[in-house]
Structures are given as C-alpha cells and as structure tokens.
Design a protein around this motif. Structure first.
Motif, PDB file in Angstrom:
ATOM      1  N   LEU A  84      29.258 -35.960 -31.258  1.00 47.89           N
ATOM      2  CA  LEU A  84      29.781 -36.459 -29.992  1.00 47.89           C
ATOM      3  C   LEU A  84      30.403 -37.832 -30.208  1.00 47.89           C
ATOM      4  O   LEU A  84      29.793 -38.721 -30.822  1.00 47.89           O
ATOM      5  CB  LEU A  84      28.651 -36.544 -28.959  1.00 47.89           C
ATOM      6  N   THR A  85      31.623 -37.992 -29.700  1.00 45.81           N
ATOM      7  CA  THR A  85      32.342 -39.259 -29.869  1.00 45.81           C
ATOM      8  C   THR A  85      32.721 -39.841 -28.509  1.00 45.81           C
ATOM      9  O   THR A  85      32.665 -39.158 -27.489  1.00 45.81           O
ATOM     10  CB  THR A  85      33.607 -39.056 -30.717  1.00 45.81           C
ATOM     11  N   ASP A  86      33.134 -41.126 -28.540  1.00 42.63           N
ATOM     12  CA  ASP A  86      33.526 -41.856 -27.325  1.00 42.63           C
ATOM     13  C   ASP A  86      32.469 -41.706 -26.230  1.00 42.63           C
ATOM     14  O   ASP A  86      32.767 -41.318 -25.096  1.00 42.63           O
ATOM     15  CB  ASP A  86      34.890 -41.373 -26.812  1.00 42.63           C
ATOM     16  N   PRO A  87      31.244 -42.048 -26.541  1.00 44.37           N
ATOM     17  CA  PRO A  87      30.169 -41.752 -25.585  1.00 44.37           C
ATOM     18  C   PRO A  87      30.005 -42.811 -24.512  1.00 44.37           C
ATOM     19  O   PRO A  87      30.320 -43.985 -24.695  1.00 44.37           O
ATOM     20  CB  PRO A  87      28.935 -41.720 -26.476  1.00 44.37           C
ATOM     21  N   VAL A  88      29.468 -42.365 -23.391  1.00 46.58           N
ATOM     22  CA  VAL A  88      28.883 -43.228 -22.383  1.00 46.58           C
ATOM     23  C   VAL A  88      27.392 -42.910 -22.384  1.00 46.58           C
ATOM     24  O   VAL A  88      26.997 -41.764 -22.145  1.00 46.58           O
ATOM     25  CB  VAL A  88      29.495 -42.981 -20.986  1.00 46.58           C
ATOM     26  N   VAL A  89      26.573 -43.927 -22.672  1.00 48.45           N
ATOM     27  CA  VAL A  89      25.140 -43.724 -22.812  1.00 48.45           C
ATOM     28  C   VAL A  89      24.422 -44.395 -21.648  1.00 48.45           C
ATOM     29  O   VAL A  89      24.632 -45.581 -21.386  1.00 48.45           O
ATOM     30  CB  VAL A  89      24.622 -44.295 -24.149  1.00 48.45           C
TER      31      VAL A  89
END
Length: 428
Positions: A84-89
């Motif tokens: 998973l890339t460009d995440p919002v955590v």
C-alpha cells in the motif's frame, strides 16, 4: 469506503482501499518507513514516504489499532505480492501499551508461563493463533461429519447433581444450598438423548478435578462427544469414529492449511480401517506385565511406535479394556466378561479418544451398580430412563486440545489452549 482484509488486496491492485488492524511492526529507514498492519487474515505492508505521515507512524507503538487508506500496488517482495502506497494513517484508539514480548518476531521468545500470564496479547502471535484456527476447523469438521450421518447436536447441563464417572474427582459447588458438581462429561445426558434422536453429539467443556500436573492434562477441556443407537457392539462405534476423524482432518486441511504450514504440521492419513489390538495383546506388545490393569504413558508410546512400524498408521485402537477400569455403564464383552466392549484410540502414541458400547437394559444397570457397591439413588434419574426402552448404543469422546496438540506437535497442551485451567491456573 468499505474495509477489506489483507488477503483481499490483490484483486484491488491499482485502486484505493481501506484496511484496519494492529500495528504489527514499524521499520523506520532513512528515506522510507514501512508499516506492517496485522488483521485477522494476515499482514499488509504500507510504504510511508511523506514526512508528516512518517512522523505519525513513529508515534504509534506496536499493537496500536489503526486504519489505513492507501493505493494497492504490485511488489513481489511484499506480503501477498502487493503493498500500500500514499497512505493516510489514522489511529482508532490511543497508543497501545507495549506487550511484554515482541509479537512481530517469527518465534515468540517468552516462556510458556509468561505467555499464559499475558494470554490476551500472546494469542495474537501467529504461532499461537494458528493453533486456535486449527482447533476451530477441527470442530467444524466434527460437526459436519456427524451432521452428514444424521446426528443431532445437543446441549446438556454442566452443573449436575452427581458425578458421572464413578470414583473420579469432581469440582463441588453450592447450588442454592444443595450440593452440586461441575460435569465431568455429558455421558448420562447424551445416552438419554439417544432415546430421543437415536444419534446425538455435543461440543462443550468438561471438568476433571484430578490433580494432574503434566503436559497433557487440563482441569477443564473441550470434549467432542457422540452417541449412537442401534449398534451391534462397540465396533459400530469405532467405524463412526474413524469417519469422524477423517472428516475433522479434511476440514483442518481445507480451512486451516495456512495455519498448519505456519506450525510445520502435516496431516496424518486415516487408514480405511484403523488397526486394532485387544488390551491383552497390547500389554504383550508394549512389554507390560500380563496382569497390568491399564496402559501407562510408556505403554501407549510403545504401541504408537508399533502401529507405525507394523501398520504405517498414526492411529491404533486398543479394545477390551478390563471392566474394572471402565465406568459402571460400560457393556462387558459377552464372550469374556472380565473385559469390556470399550476402546481407546491412540494417536501418535497418546490416548486421544475413549469410547465403547454401553449397557441398555435397566436390570443390567441395577446389577452393575450393586456389583461395585454403588447406591442407585444418586443415579436414579439416569437409570430410570432405561426402564422405558433404550436401544443398544455406544459412543465416544475426543479431547479437542489433546487432538490439536498431537496434530501440531506441541509439547505442552497449554500451547494450543487459549486460556488453560489446570492445577495452578485460574487466570487470566
């Protein structure tokens, strides 16, 4: 956006998804950070390059519960071949207190006592949860195998007025001012329910107040019980048991294959006809004295080795145990009354199943109790039912935790039990 699990990522390659789980591990490198999220299906790797997100990840200790919205991309080196890339955590709770051991390591380094003291978190480790997945699959297979054979699942009381197994230790309790006991088995009730449904089974806890302090005994365990009517003798019961075990192992292979692989366990083959020896012959094979009334663990191990060597079988029936070592409701062998129409099933040299044919005539129960000097009154409600017509019947009981321990090679039954209860442990 609907949450998906880690094993559902591949079909969503190139799309934005939402996952949620526990922070399994963080790897904080110079130019990139990796966040490994664990959910019920496995692990997902999240790649973090944004400095703001990285700072947020650094503040999230292992086991913190988080939600991640990110894009699924192909990476052969990542779990399941995607990451998973460009995440919002986003945390879904406060930062977790660190457990007393690292759950992200392949092997749980803490000793068993420490694991059991901290069971709610220790069970999160893949090696511990894998055993419980195998257990669940085995129970599903047990139910399916018997449902197919027109058995009916029943649920019986676990608080009873008298002990089930004559002479065994029981847990006593106060029942509104009257003495009562935790049930040692559903034996009496499953026999009575043969008079209703002919074929019944139950999955439930049983309690044994025997002061064993060994790697194979628990004071509370899960018993897989079955009872069937209109049998010729105990051999009919053995046939059903064989087919039930095959169904359980098939279910474990189909439902918990990854859990087996994680523990390095292999499913044994169940022979079309499991080899069988009479108790008297078993003593000779095991090198035990001819007057020995029971099999010791060393005898069982010797018989297991013999079964593998002579029959290439991990399973062995031992039939005809002496009547003196069987409960009063056991049917004697008509040809050799000193021996019973009862059996044990050994799995890899350890007793796994006890079963046999039961008495079904009221007069025989009265005689059996009298012969053992037992009063009828404590068993009156049970014995009375046999005045009203019961067919020849028999059954068996499988110890679930012992089955899973033997299947996985766990050296201690507590390793495959979520919250074991034994001579020393009542918590957590």
């Amino acid at each position: 956006m609907q949450r998906i699990l880690s094993d559902q990522l591949v079909p969503h390659t190139g799309r934005t998804v939402r996952i949620a789980g526990w922070v399994h591990r963080r790897r904080l490198l110079k130019s990139v950070a990796f966040l490994i999220v664990r959910d019920s299906a496995g692990l997902a790797q999240v790649v973090v390059t944004d400095p703001v997100v990285r700072a947020a990840v650094e503040a999230l200790p292992e086991e913190t519960v988080v939600e991640v919205v990110a894009t699924v991309v192909v990476n052969a080196a990542a779990p399941a071949g995607v990451e998973l890339t460009d995440p919002v955590v986003r945390p879904l709770g406060p930062p977790a207190a660190p457990p007393p051991f690292d759950l992200y390591r392949p092997v749980l380094g803490a000793g068993l006592s420490t694991q059991l003291d901290n069971a709610p978190v220790a069970l999160r480790h893949p090696s511990r949860s894998a055993a419980l997945r195998i257990s669940a699959a085995a129970v599903a297979g047990f139910r399916a195998a018997l449902d197919t054979r027109r058995f009916v699942e029943i649920h019986t009381p676990k608080v009873v007025a008298s002990s089930t197994e004559s002479g065994a230790n029981v847990f006593a309790l106060d029942w509104f001012g009257r003495p009562a006991y935790l049930a040692q088995s559903p034996q009496f009730y499953k026999q009575l329910m043969v008079g209703v449904f002919e074929r019944v089974y139950e999955v439930g806890p049983v309690f044994r107040a025997e002061p064993h302090d060994t790697v194979r005994h628990l004071a509370q365990y899960t018993s897989l019980d079955a009872e069937l009517g209109f049998v010729a003798d105990h051999r009919d019961v053995m046939v059903v048991l064989r087919d039930t075990l095959a169904g359980m192992l098939d279910a474990v292979g189909g439902r918990a294959g990854e859990a087996l692989a994680a523990l390095g366990a292999q499913l044994p083959a169940v022979p079309t006809q499991i080899p069988s020896v009479h108790f008297a012959d078993a003593l000779r094979i095991a090198g035990a004295p001819a007057d020995e009334p029971d099999l010791a663990p060393a005898h069982e191990r010797a018989l297991g080795e013999w079964a593998r060597r002579e029959h290439r079988s991990e399973f062995l029936f031992v039939t005809g145990y002496p009547m003196a070592k069987r409960p009063f409701y056991t049917h004697p062998d008509p040809a050799r009354p000193g021996y019973s129409n009862g059996f044990d099933l050994l799995f890899r040299g350890l007793e796994l199943v006890t079963g046999g044919q039961r008495l079904h005539r009221h007069a025989d129960y009265l005689a059996a109790l009298a012969a053992r000097g037992e009063p009828v009154e404590p068993y009156a409600g049970y014995v009375e039912a046999f005045r009203h017509g019961m067919p020849p019947h028999g059954g068996f009981a499988i110890g679930l935790e012992r089955f899973v321990a033997r299947l996985t090679g766990a050296p201690n039954i507590r390793e495959v039990t979520a919250f074991p209860r034994d001579l020393h442990r009542l918590t957590p």
